[in-house]
Design a protein around this motif. Structure first.
Motif: not given
Length: 313
Positions: A21-34
């Motif tokens: 679940g913590l992976g979503s935190l990385i996604v929210a902070h890295v400036n890359l497209g989904g």
């Protein structure tokens, strides 16, 4: 007083779910497209799984059907991750992870249509409860977030893609029993290939990391969330009862919601918390099915992991 094996197993599964679940935190902070994030996550994991397969001397299946199903599983996993990432950007990690967890109902639908599995009363009650919960979560979000519709659509569809991916992994094993590292290598290849075109078309200038910090977080995202977290979940699920497993799997969306609320300062109303509780209760009810059907639907990852561990020994 020594810790009992059941407590150790529960702790291991809980740790795997929270890390995932913590992976979503990385996604929210890295400036890359989904779509780019999906590509890099699967690419990093694919390299690691290939290395593990070589070390443990695991080979790819000989059956063309098994290889095809494995690659298809990767295509759907890539779509799942990309759409989940888009949902994270639109409505935050908490709500998006909760919506993605609705894959349990898509699995039930696939089981009904494809495998002729009858649905239990608890599953049908859970589906109605989940729909009401999603309405309660969505009502306030649509009032202040112009991206809410996109976030809810991508979040829910990502759950459907995850269910399809899990189904094709099962079909891979049905065609030819495949060790976990070799299988996940196939899945990674399918996902990476499927992400190339949409990543180039949709994400534009947000494909490559711009700082070494982003490179580090991408490596962590692929190695820890895709490899270690999945390994923990797959290893400990068959060592626990179905009821305990269903409860602990809810720790992933719970952790994401709490992080979203406390760390990312996302406003979540009382109505949304009620909807989240109802949705998670529905997900738990969806796990309460006859043991053999549950094993077919949720534990095939564990069988692959166990078999590969035995071969490695």
């Amino acid at each position: 007083m020594s810790t009992t094996p059941s407590k150790l197993n529960a702790s291991g599964l809980l740790l795997g779910c929270i890390i995932f679940g913590l992976g979503s935190l990385i996604v929210a902070h890295v400036n890359l497209g989904g779509w780019a994030m999906s590509f890099w996550r699967l690419a990093v994991a694919g390299v690691l799984f290939a290395i593990l397969a070589v070390i443990t001397k695991q080979r790819l299946p000989r059956s063309r059907a098994a290889i095809g199903y494995g690659i298809l599983a990767g295509v759907f996993l890539g779509l799942d991750l990309a759409l989940w990432h888009e949902s994270i950007y639109a409505v935050g990690p908490g709500i998006s992870t909760l919506l993605n967890s609705l894959q349990i109902f898509f699995l039930a639908l696939i089981g009904f249509v494809w495998f002729s599995e009858r649905q239990t009363v608890l599953q049908l009650v859970g589906l109605c409860l989940a729909l009401l919960g999603v309405v309660l979560i969505g009502s306030p979000e649509f009032g202040h977030n112009i991206h809410a519709a996109w976030g809810f659509v991508t979040g829910i569809v990502s759950g459907a893609m995850l269910a399809a991916s899990m189904t094709f992994i099962k079909k891979t094993h049905d065609a030819e029993p495949t060790p976990i590292f070799a299988l996940m290598g196939l899945v990674s290849v399918g996902g990476v290939l499927a992400m190339i075109v949409p990543m180039l078309l949709i994400d534009g200038g947000h494909i490559l990391p711009s700082t070494w910090s982003e490179v580090m977080w991408i490596l962590i995202y692929g190695a820890v969330m895709q490899c270690i977290a999945w390994g923990l979940i797959a290893y400990f699920i068959p060592r626990l009862s179905l009821a305990v497993t269903g409860l602990l799997l809810l720790s992933e969306p719970v952790a994401a919601l709490i992080i979203d609320y406390t760390w990312l300062d996302k406003p979540i109303t009382g109505m949304q918390w009620l909807g989240a509780v109802m949705t998670m209760t529905a997900i738990y009810l969806g796990t309460m099915k006859p043991k053999q059907r549950a094993l077919r639907r949720y534990r095939f990852f564990a069988r692959f992991y166990k078999r590969s561990s035995e071969q490695a020994d």
